[in-house]
Design an enzyme around this catalytic site. Structure first.
Site, PDB file in Angstrom:
ATOM      1  N   LYS A  13       0.792  -1.155 -32.072  1.00 35.05           N
ATOM      2  CA  LYS A  13      -0.569  -1.087 -31.512  1.00 35.05           C
ATOM      3  C   LYS A  13      -0.682  -1.950 -30.252  1.00 35.05           C
ATOM      4  CE  LYS A  13      -2.411  -2.754 -35.282  1.00 35.05           C
ATOM      5  NZ  LYS A  13      -1.158  -2.972 -36.055  1.00 35.05           N
ATOM      6  N   ARG A  88     -10.543  -3.241 -39.481  1.00 34.97           N
ATOM      7  CA  ARG A  88      -9.442  -3.288 -40.440  1.00 34.97           C
ATOM      8  C   ARG A  88      -9.940  -3.103 -41.857  1.00 34.97           C
ATOM      9  NH1 ARG A  88      -5.363  -6.287 -37.434  1.00 34.97           N
ATOM     10  NH2 ARG A  88      -3.649  -6.904 -38.743  1.00 34.97           N
ATOM     11  N   ARG A 123      11.124  -8.835 -33.391  1.00 34.98           N
ATOM     12  CA  ARG A 123       9.971  -9.015 -32.499  1.00 34.98           C
ATOM     13  C   ARG A 123       9.908 -10.456 -31.977  1.00 34.98           C
ATOM     14  NH1 ARG A 123       3.760  -7.642 -33.693  1.00 34.98           N
ATOM     15  NH2 ARG A 123       4.065  -8.897 -35.560  1.00 34.98           N
ATOM     16  N   ARG A 156       6.656 -14.935 -34.461  1.00 35.30           N
ATOM     17  CA  ARG A 156       5.378 -15.251 -35.096  1.00 35.30           C
ATOM     18  C   ARG A 156       5.601 -15.754 -36.520  1.00 35.30           C
ATOM     19  NH1 ARG A 156       1.252 -10.335 -33.903  1.00 35.30           N
ATOM     20  NH2 ARG A 156       0.941 -10.543 -36.142  1.00 35.30           N
TER      21      ARG A 156
HETATM   22  P1  AP5 Z   1       3.702  -4.473 -31.714  1.00 34.62           P
HETATM   23  O1  AP5 Z   1       3.168  -3.707 -30.566  1.00 34.62           O
HETATM   24  O2  AP5 Z   1       3.746  -5.967 -31.631  1.00 34.62           O
HETATM   25  O3  AP5 Z   1       2.972  -4.007 -33.070  1.00 34.62           O
HETATM   26  P2  AP5 Z   1       1.503  -4.241 -33.586  1.00 34.62           P
HETATM   27  O4  AP5 Z   1       1.090  -2.987 -34.287  1.00 34.62           O
HETATM   28  O5  AP5 Z   1       0.610  -4.746 -32.503  1.00 34.62           O
HETATM   29  O6  AP5 Z   1       1.827  -5.371 -34.649  1.00 34.62           O
HETATM   30  P3  AP5 Z   1       1.038  -6.648 -35.116  1.00 34.62           P
HETATM   31  O7  AP5 Z   1       1.928  -7.368 -36.086  1.00 34.62           O
HETATM   32  O8  AP5 Z   1       0.534  -7.444 -33.945  1.00 34.62           O
HETATM   33  O9  AP5 Z   1      -0.111  -6.018 -35.871  1.00 34.62           O
HETATM   34  P4  AP5 Z   1      -0.962  -6.667 -36.902  1.00 34.62           P
HETATM   35  O10 AP5 Z   1      -2.015  -5.641 -36.967  1.00 34.62           O
HETATM   36  O11 AP5 Z   1      -0.422  -7.024 -38.213  1.00 34.62           O
HETATM   37  O12 AP5 Z   1      -1.249  -8.113 -36.259  1.00 34.62           O
HETATM   38  P5  AP5 Z   1      -2.537  -8.712 -35.579  1.00 34.62           P
HETATM   39  O13 AP5 Z   1      -2.061  -9.602 -34.517  1.00 34.62           O
HETATM   40  O14 AP5 Z   1      -3.526  -7.657 -35.270  1.00 34.62           O
HETATM   41  O15 AP5 Z   1       5.171  -3.890 -32.039  1.00 34.62           O
HETATM   42  C1  AP5 Z   1       5.971  -4.437 -33.078  1.00 34.62           C
HETATM   43  C2  AP5 Z   1       7.432  -4.565 -32.595  1.00 34.62           C
HETATM   44  O16 AP5 Z   1       8.002  -3.275 -32.403  1.00 34.62           O
HETATM   45  C3  AP5 Z   1       7.576  -5.277 -31.238  1.00 34.62           C
HETATM   46  O17 AP5 Z   1       8.744  -6.049 -31.289  1.00 34.62           O
HETATM   47  C4  AP5 Z   1       7.680  -4.119 -30.222  1.00 34.62           C
HETATM   48  O18 AP5 Z   1       8.393  -4.503 -29.061  1.00 34.62           O
HETATM   49  C5  AP5 Z   1       8.436  -3.081 -31.041  1.00 34.62           C
HETATM   50  N1  AP5 Z   1       8.081  -1.686 -30.729  1.00 34.62           N
HETATM   51  C6  AP5 Z   1       6.826  -1.187 -30.530  1.00 34.62           C
HETATM   52  N2  AP5 Z   1       6.875   0.150 -30.339  1.00 34.62           N
HETATM   53  C7  AP5 Z   1       8.190   0.512 -30.462  1.00 34.62           C
HETATM   54  C8  AP5 Z   1       8.885   1.763 -30.401  1.00 34.62           C
HETATM   55  N3  AP5 Z   1       8.245   2.935 -30.217  1.00 34.62           N
HETATM   56  N4  AP5 Z   1      10.220   1.758 -30.591  1.00 34.62           N
HETATM   57  C9  AP5 Z   1      10.889   0.590 -30.805  1.00 34.62           C
HETATM   58  N5  AP5 Z   1      10.297  -0.618 -30.877  1.00 34.62           N
HETATM   59  C10 AP5 Z   1       8.962  -0.663 -30.706  1.00 34.62           C
HETATM   60  O19 AP5 Z   1      -3.131  -9.563 -36.787  1.00 34.62           O
HETATM   61  C11 AP5 Z   1      -2.487 -10.709 -37.299  1.00 34.62           C
HETATM   62  C12 AP5 Z   1      -3.346 -11.323 -38.395  1.00 34.62           C
HETATM   63  O20 AP5 Z   1      -4.640 -11.680 -37.859  1.00 34.62           O
HETATM   64  C13 AP5 Z   1      -3.676 -10.418 -39.581  1.00 34.62           C
HETATM   65  O21 AP5 Z   1      -2.649 -10.436 -40.562  1.00 34.62           O
HETATM   66  C14 AP5 Z   1      -4.969 -11.042 -40.081  1.00 34.62           C
HETATM   67  O22 AP5 Z   1      -4.733 -12.232 -40.814  1.00 34.62           O
HETATM   68  C15 AP5 Z   1      -5.687 -11.443 -38.796  1.00 34.62           C
HETATM   69  N6  AP5 Z   1      -6.547 -10.373 -38.254  1.00 34.62           N
HETATM   70  C16 AP5 Z   1      -6.435  -9.758 -37.029  1.00 34.62           C
HETATM   71  N7  AP5 Z   1      -7.399  -8.836 -36.886  1.00 34.62           N
HETATM   72  C17 AP5 Z   1      -8.129  -8.853 -38.023  1.00 34.62           C
HETATM   73  C18 AP5 Z   1      -9.248  -8.093 -38.489  1.00 34.62           C
HETATM   74  N8  AP5 Z   1      -9.810  -7.128 -37.744  1.00 34.62           N
HETATM   75  N9  AP5 Z   1      -9.733  -8.356 -39.730  1.00 34.62           N
HETATM   76  C19 AP5 Z   1      -9.189  -9.343 -40.498  1.00 34.62           C
HETATM   77  N10 AP5 Z   1      -8.137 -10.076 -40.125  1.00 34.62           N
HETATM   78  C20 AP5 Z   1      -7.611  -9.832 -38.908  1.00 34.62           C
END
Ligand code: AP5
Length: 210
Positions: A13, A88, A123, A156
């Site tokens: 994402k 979410r 990552r 991370r």
């Molecule tokens: P990447 O683009 O980093 O993936 P992502 O979907 O953004 O992953 P996140 O881990 O950031 O998502 P998340 O939703 O768990 O974390 P968030 O920060 O929102 O890609 C992943 C990897 O794959 C990278 O290395 C990239 O280079 C590679 N890649 C991408 N596309 C590729 C492809 N096509 N082919 C090959 N490689 C590829 O949330 C973290 C925490 O914050 C949550 O656990 C929660 O505690 C809290 N939080 C955040 N938002 C909320 C909410 N709305 N409600 C409650 N808690 C929340």
């Protein structure tokens, strides 16, 4: 244009939001990045969120809803925005509806849990601007250094395999039901993850009719 990117942790994402915001000329709002910055700056929100994030749990809805209300009211969101990682939960989605926000499209990036578990070990993220890299699939030009801002690339805390497993469980239980929520509103477009970032971007743009 107002767009939501749904998908499991590690689905890509953040990577796609970075590309789409340039393509569509609107900002990305990532609650994960906002919360990580709050933790780094030691704000009250950061202090409340830290333990949840380290454990791979969701931060309480009230905190997230307040963050989003404030952020979408900022001037740069006037022409639209991309939501990355929010909503979410059904409660968050209902709060957005209650605030009168109407979305144009909801893209769900589909990917297997097995692929995610493999991906997360590679990552690396910029500790300054949050940009995501992958040691093999999306390497930075200089190892360990962010192409965009020169920040240091780190792993991370919540990318430990056990925490990723838990985040996936939380995703399936709390976030996946949003697909049905938005399908019923005629907004959901599912896009299969592709082996490269560029191919996934193309598939998303195609789904958006661009
Ligand atoms: P990447 O683009 O980093 O993936 P992502 O979907 O953004 O992953 P996140 O881990 O950031 O998502 P998340 O939703 O768990 O974390 P968030 O920060 O929102 O890609 C992943 C990897 O794959 C990278 O290395 C990239 O280079 C590679 N890649 C991408 N596309 C590729 C492809 N096509 N082919 C090959 N490689 C590829 O949330 C973290 C925490 O914050 C949550 O656990 C929660 O505690 C809290 N939080 C955040 N938002 C909320 C909410 N709305 N409600 C409650 N808690 C929340």
């Amino acid at each position: 244009m107002k767009l939501i990117l749904l998908g499991a942790p590690g689905a890509g994402k953040g990577t796609q939001a970075d590309i789409l915001c340039k393509e569509l000329n609107i900002p990305t709002i990532s609650t994960g990045n906002i919360l990580r910055a709050a933790i780094k700056n030691g704000t009250p929100v950061g202090m409340q969120a830290e333990a949840y994030m380290k454990a791979g749990k969701l931060v309480p809805d009230e905190i997230i809803i307040d963050i989003i209300h404030d952020r979408v009211a900022e001037a740069d969101c006037a022409e639209g925005y991309i939501l990355d990682g929010v909503p979410r939960t059904i409660a968050q989605a209902e709060a957005l509806e209650k605030a009168g926000i109407v979305f144009d499209d909801v893209i769900s990036i589909e990917i297997s849990d097995e692929t995610i578990m493999e991906r997360m070990t590679g990552r690396r993220v910029c500790e300054h601007c949050g940009t995501s890299y992958h040691l093999v699939a999306v390497p930075p030009k200089t190892p360990g250094v962010c192409d965009k801002c020169g920040g240091k690339l780190v792993q991370r805390h919540d990318d430990e395999p056990e925490t990723v497993k838990h985040r996936l469980e939380v995703y399936h239980k709390e976030t996946e039901p949003l697909k049905d929520f938005y399908a019923k509103r005629g907004l959901l477009k599912s896009v299969e993850n592709q082996p490269t970032v560029a191919a996934t971007s193309q598939a998303i743009l195609h789904a958006l009719g661009r």
